[in-house]
Design a protein around this motif. Structure first.
Motif, mmCIF file in Angstrom:
data_model
loop_
_atom_site.group_PDB
_atom_site.id
_atom_site.type_symbol
_atom_site.label_atom_id
_atom_site.label_comp_id
_atom_site.label_asym_id
_atom_site.label_seq_id
_atom_site.Cartn_x
_atom_site.Cartn_y
_atom_site.Cartn_z
ATOM 1 N N GLY A 1 0.798 -1.216 0.000
ATOM 2 C CA GLY A 1 0.000 0.000 0.000
ATOM 3 C C GLY A 1 0.831 1.267 0.000
ATOM 4 N N LEU A 2 0.137 2.370 -0.163
ATOM 5 C CA LEU A 2 0.748 3.693 -0.083
ATOM 6 C C LEU A 2 0.480 4.258 1.300
ATOM 7 C CD1 LEU A 2 2.120 6.130 -1.595
ATOM 8 C CD2 LEU A 2 -0.216 7.014 -1.887
ATOM 9 N N GLY A 3 1.532 4.499 2.067
ATOM 10 C CA GLY A 3 1.401 5.192 3.333
ATOM 11 C C GLY A 3 1.392 6.688 3.104
ATOM 12 N N THR A 4 0.574 7.413 3.855
ATOM 13 C CA THR A 4 0.461 8.858 3.641
ATOM 14 C C THR A 4 0.851 9.685 4.859
ATOM 15 O OG1 THR A 4 -1.886 8.906 4.281
ATOM 16 C CG2 THR A 4 -1.377 8.504 1.946
ATOM 17 N N SER A 5 1.380 9.050 5.907
ATOM 18 C CA SER A 5 1.870 9.816 7.050
ATOM 19 C C SER A 5 2.969 10.770 6.593
ATOM 20 C CB SER A 5 2.429 8.862 8.113
ATOM 21 O OG SER A 5 3.031 9.580 9.165
ATOM 22 N N GLY A 6 2.842 12.028 6.972
ATOM 23 C CA GLY A 6 3.843 13.015 6.577
ATOM 24 C C GLY A 6 3.560 13.692 5.257
ATOM 25 N N LEU A 7 2.549 13.251 4.523
ATOM 26 C CA LEU A 7 2.155 13.951 3.295
ATOM 27 C C LEU A 7 1.229 15.091 3.695
ATOM 28 C CD1 LEU A 7 1.571 11.061 0.713
ATOM 29 C CD2 LEU A 7 3.467 12.678 0.822
ATOM 30 N N ASP A 8 1.844 16.177 4.154
ATOM 31 C CA ASP A 8 1.103 17.268 4.770
ATOM 32 C C ASP A 8 0.614 18.304 3.767
ATOM 33 O OD1 ASP A 8 1.655 16.136 7.298
ATOM 34 O OD2 ASP A 8 3.599 17.136 7.342
ATOM 35 N N ASP A 9 1.307 18.434 2.647
ATOM 36 C CA ASP A 9 0.880 19.404 1.640
ATOM 37 C C ASP A 9 -0.303 18.829 0.868
ATOM 38 O OD1 ASP A 9 1.293 20.215 -1.522
ATOM 39 O OD2 ASP A 9 1.581 21.891 -0.130
ATOM 40 N N PRO A 10 -1.458 19.485 0.902
ATOM 41 C CA PRO A 10 -2.651 18.893 0.286
ATOM 42 C C PRO A 10 -2.489 18.566 -1.193
ATOM 43 C CG PRO A 10 -3.288 20.687 1.739
ATOM 44 C CD PRO A 10 -1.785 20.732 1.633
ATOM 45 N N ALA A 11 -1.891 19.455 -1.946
ATOM 46 C CA ALA A 11 -1.746 19.205 -3.383
ATOM 47 C C ALA A 11 -0.810 18.029 -3.637
ATOM 48 C CB ALA A 11 -1.241 20.459 -4.090
ATOM 49 N N GLU A 12 0.299 17.981 -2.904
ATOM 50 C CA GLU A 12 1.239 16.878 -3.079
ATOM 51 C C GLU A 12 0.599 15.562 -2.674
ATOM 52 O OE1 GLU A 12 5.876 16.036 -2.064
ATOM 53 O OE2 GLU A 12 4.605 16.556 -0.345
ATOM 54 N N CYS A 13 -0.144 15.574 -1.569
ATOM 55 C CA CYS A 13 -0.802 14.359 -1.103
ATOM 56 C C CYS A 13 -1.815 13.886 -2.139
ATOM 57 C CB CYS A 13 -1.476 14.615 0.232
ATOM 58 S SG CYS A 13 -2.316 13.185 0.926
ATOM 59 N N ARG A 14 -2.664 14.783 -2.602
ATOM 60 C CA ARG A 14 -3.680 14.419 -3.603
ATOM 61 C C ARG A 14 -3.033 13.832 -4.852
ATOM 62 N NH1 ARG A 14 -5.324 19.440 -5.098
ATOM 63 N NH2 ARG A 14 -3.774 19.311 -6.765
ATOM 64 N N ASP A 15 -2.028 14.521 -5.366
ATOM 65 C CA ASP A 15 -1.395 14.073 -6.607
ATOM 66 C C ASP A 15 -0.656 12.757 -6.419
ATOM 67 O OD1 ASP A 15 -2.391 16.376 -7.723
ATOM 68 O OD2 ASP A 15 -0.470 17.437 -7.776
ATOM 69 N N THR A 16 -0.061 12.549 -5.251
ATOM 70 C CA THR A 16 0.651 11.304 -4.978
ATOM 71 C C THR A 16 -0.315 10.132 -4.924
ATOM 72 O OG1 THR A 16 2.424 12.434 -3.782
ATOM 73 C CG2 THR A 16 2.108 10.099 -3.309
ATOM 74 N N VAL A 17 -1.453 10.314 -4.266
ATOM 75 C CA VAL A 17 -2.447 9.243 -4.196
ATOM 76 C C VAL A 17 -2.960 8.904 -5.591
ATOM 77 C CG1 VAL A 17 -4.765 8.653 -3.375
ATOM 78 C CG2 VAL A 17 -3.115 9.726 -1.818
ATOM 79 N N THR A 18 -3.261 9.913 -6.382
ATOM 80 C CA THR A 18 -3.737 9.660 -7.743
ATOM 81 C C THR A 18 -2.683 8.931 -8.564
ATOM 82 O OG1 THR A 18 -5.153 11.633 -7.689
ATOM 83 C CG2 THR A 18 -4.590 10.751 -9.854
ATOM 84 N N ALA A 19 -1.435 9.408 -8.495
ATOM 85 C CA ALA A 19 -0.357 8.774 -9.263
ATOM 86 C C ALA A 19 -0.149 7.332 -8.818
ATOM 87 C CB ALA A 19 0.935 9.569 -9.099
ATOM 88 N N ALA A 20 -0.226 7.091 -7.512
ATOM 89 C CA ALA A 20 -0.015 5.730 -7.008
ATOM 90 C C ALA A 20 -1.102 4.789 -7.520
ATOM 91 C CB ALA A 20 0.004 5.736 -5.482
#
Length: 265
Positions: A9-28
């Protein structure tokens, strides 16, 4: 209820920037991940939900997990804040809802039945626990009506959790490993890097492949190119010699060890 599927899975702890978090989840998700892990404590459920919604992937193909904050573990707070998590995620249910830490407002006889109720009500399909000791895990298994679907703990080649891996097999739940790259410390770990180089595997792929081979579901946090690289561990063969060499590494210390954890009491 079908068995819980828990691939890497993709862990998201520490992905605090909303845009970076959103884009990372989509890319993953578009790269092939089908398991996303978040928590109330991470303060990024909105961005995670936006990333899931933006991905060209069927929601029903994705295992979404979140965790209830230790301060929210009184029964009424469990019920209220779990629904707030759904609102932030933009989902009508989560696949897996964890007790994040057995601290704060955690009272097993009061807290755990509230998780059973949320499962019965369709807020979550499965119940999990996180950062439990063996004794607390056995206690939770006794109290819960729902089977424990997953136990999430720190697990990596320098902190291999043999006792909790054995209990996962005994109770037939998944052990989910956070910080599977030891918060990046493995990349500077000479002994581990030597094993990776000797067996011609990138260190991240070796660490994640070791976890998968040892029946641990790793949830590495990653951004950029590392998202796709980590996913390679699913399909790259790791030799038994390499796995045995990792098994033989000297045990290290936890990378996450708050003073108020169950194992420090």
């Amino acid at each position: 209820m079908p068995p819980l599927e828990l691939p890497l899975g993709l862990g998201t702890s520490g992905l605090d920037d909303p845009a970076e978090c959103r884009d990372t989840v989509t890319a993953a998700l578009e790269a092939g991940y089908r398991h996303v892990d978040t928590a109330q404590m991470y303060d990024n459920e909105v961005a995670v939900g936006e990333g899931i919604a933006a991905a060209d992937v069927d929601r029903d193909d994705v295992t979404v997990a979140t965790k209830v904050h230790p301060d929210n573990l009184a029964p009424e707070a469990v019920r209220e804040t779990a629904r707030e998590s759904l609102d932030r995620l933009g989902l009508d249910r989560v696949d897996l809802l964890y007790v994040h830490w057995p601290t704060g407002a955690y009272d097993p006889d009061a807290t755990l039945p509230a998780f059973d109720a949320l499962r019965d009500e369709g807020v979550t399909d499965h119940v999990g626990v996180s950062n439990f000791t063996p004794a607390l895990l056995r206690e939770a298994d006794r109290i819960l009506d729902a089977p424990i679907a997953a136990h999430q703990v720190e697990c990596h080649p320098r902190f291999q959790q043999p006792a909790l891996r054995e209990l996962a097999a005994e109770f037939d739940h998944r052990l989910v490993g956070y910080s599977p790259l030891a918060r990046g410390d493995l990349f500077g770990d000479d002994a581990f890097v030597e094993i990776a180089e000797r067996h011609d595997r990138p260190p991240a792929v070796l660490a994640l492949g070791w976890a998968l081979a040892r029946d641990v579901t790793p949830i590495p946090k990653a951004t950029g190119d590392h998202v796709a690289e980590n996913l390679r561990a699913v399909n790259v063969e790791i030799s038994e010699a390499a796995l045995d060499a990792v098994d033989a590494l000297e045990r290290g210390e936890r990378r996450l060890d708050p003073d108020d954890t169950a194992w420090n009491r």
